[in-house]
Design a protein around this motif. Structure first.
Motif, PDB file in Angstrom:
ATOM      1  N   GLU A 282      11.600   8.406  10.191  1.00 14.64           N
ATOM      2  CA  GLU A 282      11.073   7.325  11.035  1.00 14.64           C
ATOM      3  C   GLU A 282       9.736   7.709  11.653  1.00 14.64           C
ATOM      4  O   GLU A 282       8.847   6.866  11.802  1.00 14.64           O
ATOM      5  N   GLN A 283       9.563   8.984  12.014  1.00 16.69           N
ATOM      6  CA  GLN A 283       8.281   9.426  12.560  1.00 16.69           C
ATOM      7  C   GLN A 283       7.174   9.281  11.525  1.00 16.69           C
ATOM      8  O   GLN A 283       6.065   8.837  11.847  1.00 16.69           O
ATOM      9  N   LEU A 284       7.469   9.626  10.284  1.00 17.73           N
ATOM     10  CA  LEU A 284       6.477   9.485   9.215  1.00 17.73           C
ATOM     11  C   LEU A 284       6.074   8.026   9.040  1.00 17.73           C
ATOM     12  O   LEU A 284       4.898   7.710   8.867  1.00 17.73           O
TER      13      LEU A 284
ATOM     14  N   PRO B  53       0.824  -1.213   0.000  1.00 16.44           N
ATOM     15  CA  PRO B  53       0.000   0.000   0.000  1.00 16.44           C
ATOM     16  C   PRO B  53       0.855   1.258   0.000  1.00 16.44           C
ATOM     17  O   PRO B  53       2.002   1.241   0.451  1.00 16.44           O
ATOM     18  N   PRO B  54       0.330   2.377  -0.499  1.00 20.22           N
ATOM     19  CA  PRO B  54       1.080   3.638  -0.445  1.00 20.22           C
ATOM     20  C   PRO B  54       1.029   4.235   0.955  1.00 20.22           C
ATOM     21  O   PRO B  54       0.026   4.111   1.655  1.00 20.22           O
ATOM     22  N   THR B  55       2.133   4.862   1.367  1.00 16.23           N
ATOM     23  CA  THR B  55       2.194   5.563   2.647  1.00 16.23           C
ATOM     24  C   THR B  55       2.944   6.871   2.441  1.00 16.23           C
ATOM     25  O   THR B  55       3.580   7.081   1.408  1.00 16.23           O
ATOM     26  N   LYS B  56       2.869   7.761   3.433  1.00 18.14           N
ATOM     27  CA  LYS B  56       3.562   9.051   3.310  1.00 18.14           C
ATOM     28  C   LYS B  56       5.046   8.859   3.039  1.00 18.14           C
ATOM     29  O   LYS B  56       5.631   9.516   2.181  1.00 18.14           O
ATOM     30  N   TRP B  57       5.672   7.970   3.812  1.00 14.32           N
ATOM     31  CA  TRP B  57       7.102   7.731   3.626  1.00 14.32           C
ATOM     32  C   TRP B  57       7.397   7.254   2.210  1.00 14.32           C
ATOM     33  O   TRP B  57       8.380   7.673   1.593  1.00 14.32           O
ATOM     34  N   ARG B  58       6.563   6.396   1.694  1.00 16.56           N
ATOM     35  CA  ARG B  58       6.804   5.851   0.364  1.00 16.56           C
ATOM     36  C   ARG B  58       6.591   6.898  -0.729  1.00 16.56           C
ATOM     37  O   ARG B  58       7.247   6.843  -1.769  1.00 16.56           O
ATOM     38  N   PHE B  59       5.686   7.846  -0.483  1.00 16.67           N
ATOM     39  CA  PHE B  59       5.548   8.947  -1.437  1.00 16.67           C
ATOM     40  C   PHE B  59       6.830   9.763  -1.489  1.00 16.67           C
ATOM     41  O   PHE B  59       7.305  10.141  -2.569  1.00 16.67           O
ATOM     42  N   LEU B  60       7.384  10.077  -0.327  1.00 18.23           N
ATOM     43  CA  LEU B  60       8.603  10.876  -0.284  1.00 18.23           C
ATOM     44  C   LEU B  60       9.766  10.139  -0.945  1.00 18.23           C
ATOM     45  O   LEU B  60      10.566  10.748  -1.671  1.00 18.23           O
TER      46      LEU B  60
END
Length: 464
Positions: free
Chosen positions: A404-406, A302-309
């Motif tokens: 890591e927080q993201l 699944p997509p996540t914020k970290w993976r978008f960045l």
């Protein structure tokens, strides 16, 4: 016979099923046979399917099982390690993906892994020995990394991802393939371990001659107009258009390239089998037919914020230049611009009305980061031609959450409390590290400890 404790026949069939692009040498013809066999066997019983797989394996003496194991290991690593995992990249460069995965499967200790790295890699699986990445590995970094990877190490997870890829028409691309974009090497330790692609092979070659057009999701009419003009103009001049398939500027850039019969490439932050955002399902389907849909994450992810960045670094790396068409002061597209700047790629920005908050990010790039002012496709072509390279600027934004927080915030739910080990598995971090990050986030008021685990305290919206 087995590969990584899995039935060798199943592994070979799974790898050949996603090897339509960049298949291992000697396996191209067999890949077609394997695909045909799997289609025919879909309606037969289990015994017949097993017999067919065995017959196909016996009929393919030219198959290099070492190459198959290496490709399977690359596919597995794309699901084990989060994008940009430097330790995973260093381990794979030092020993090869297959040897590194074998050590993980055998539950080798961090010290044993490091000793193997120091002793030198296995040349038969592409290892580079001590010079291939050992300098970046320590017992401490390996200990932390193994704690991150182990919660995701399941016997059938890679086979499941490979089968999902085959059913969706995706193919596996690795650095050993001729079609691998060479510009990704500029990412160094952050180079992806593998790419999953949907689209014709001819589209992959076109990535080398492309420009990234990125911008705000909440685009204005002016921003969409400029995205359309730039995309169509560059397509007419033979340039490919790379973007992230998001709403707003990205979507318009892709559509204009398609309307101009040009090449367009969409990089996703999740598996290529699950198009995101869902509102662009038909757009991405069209891109996958004539262009390219790409991700470094295995199918099912699944997509996540970290993976978008992290996805943004790929957009910047494969493109000869990056242009931010419209962006607010804190737009995610500025992250792509930062990656382009760090990679010493040409960076352009389209100016907007000085009263428009939707262009504040572009004006910031023009003012503070020496971006080139872009008003037409000719400006972009000229920027690429004249660019001589400048020292990258520090574009870090200290008030943003850490990486890591993201990842931990991505793994939490606002409604349902999740136990720490579940959060660790979702975030791709060790349990001990997640506990530490959760403690800091709790002090900031970003997370709450509840009955049964942790949950997010506020609504952080996922970028699209």
């Amino acid at each position: 016979m087995s590969i990584f404790s899995l039935d060798e026949k199943l592994v070979i069939e799974a790898v050949l099923g996603v090897s339509g692009v960049g298949a291992p040498r000697g396996a191209g013809a067999a890949a077609g046979a394997a695909n045909a066999g799997s289609d025919v066997g879909a309606g037969t019983d289990a015994a017949a399917s097993a017999a067919e797989v065995e017959a196909e394996a016996e009929a393919r003496p030219e198959i290099d099982t070492l190459a198959i194991a290496e490709r399977f290991a690359r596919a597995t690593w794309s699901g084990l390690a989060e994008p940009g995992d430097v330790t995973a990249g260093a381990l794979v460069r030092a020993l090869g993906a297959s040897v590194g995965l074998t050590l993980l499967v055998e539950r080798a200790s961090p010290r044993a892994v490091l000793e193997r790295v120091i002793a030198g890699g296995d040349e038969t699986t592409g290892g580079g020995g001590i010079g291939g990445g050992a300098d970046e590995l320590t017992e401490k970094s390996l200990t932390q990394a193994i704690e991150r990877w182990m919660p995701r190490l399941a016997a059938n997870s890679a086979l499941t991802s490979l089968r999902l890829a085959h059913h969706s028409g995706a193919r596996l691309l690795t650095p050993d393939d001729d079609l691998w974009p060479s510009s990704l090497a500029d990412l160094g330790g952050h180079e992806p371990l593998a790419l999953w692609v949907r689209g014709p092979a001819s589209a992959i070659a076109g990535i080398e001659h492309s420009v990234a057009l990125v911008g705000a999701r909440a685009a204005t009419g002016y921003g969409e107009h400029m995205a359309m003009e730039l995309s169509a103009g560059l397509s007419d001049r033979g340039w490919g258009i790379v973007s992230g398939a998001a709403y707003g500027i990205d979507g318009m850039a892709h559509r204009a390239a398609l309307a101009s019969s040009g090449l367009t490439v969409a990089f996703l932050a999740g598996g290529v089998d699950r198009f995101y955002p869902s509102g662009h399902d038909s757009l991405l389907k069209r891109i996958s037919e004539v262009g390219l849909v790409v991700s470094e994450l295995s199918c099912g992810s699944p997509p996540t914020k970290w993976r978008f960045l992290q996805r943004n670094r790929l957009i910047a790396a494969v493109s000869q230049a990056t242009v931010v068409v419209e962006a607010g002061r804190r737009s995610g597209s500025l992250n792509t611009a930062a990656h382009a700047n760090e990679l010493n790629r040409p960076l352009g920005a389209v100016p907007g009305p000085v009263t428009s908050m939707s262009s504040a990010g572009c004006h910031r790039l023009l003012r503070d980061y020496a971006a080139v002012c872009v008003t037409s496709a000719d400006d972009v072509v000229g920027m690429v031609g004249m660019f001589q390279g400048a020292e990258p600027d520090d574009t870090a934004d200290s008030d943003r959450p850490s990486a890591e927080q993201l990842r931990v915030l991505d793994a939490l739910s606002k409604k349902l409390a999740r136990p720490t080990d579940d959060v660790a598995r979702r975030a791709g971090l060790s349990v001990s590290r997640v506990q530490s990050v959760l403690g800091g986030l709790q002090l900031e008021g970003s997370v709450l400890e509840d009955v049964g685990g942790w949950r997010a305290a506020g609504g952080r919206r996922m970028p699209v």
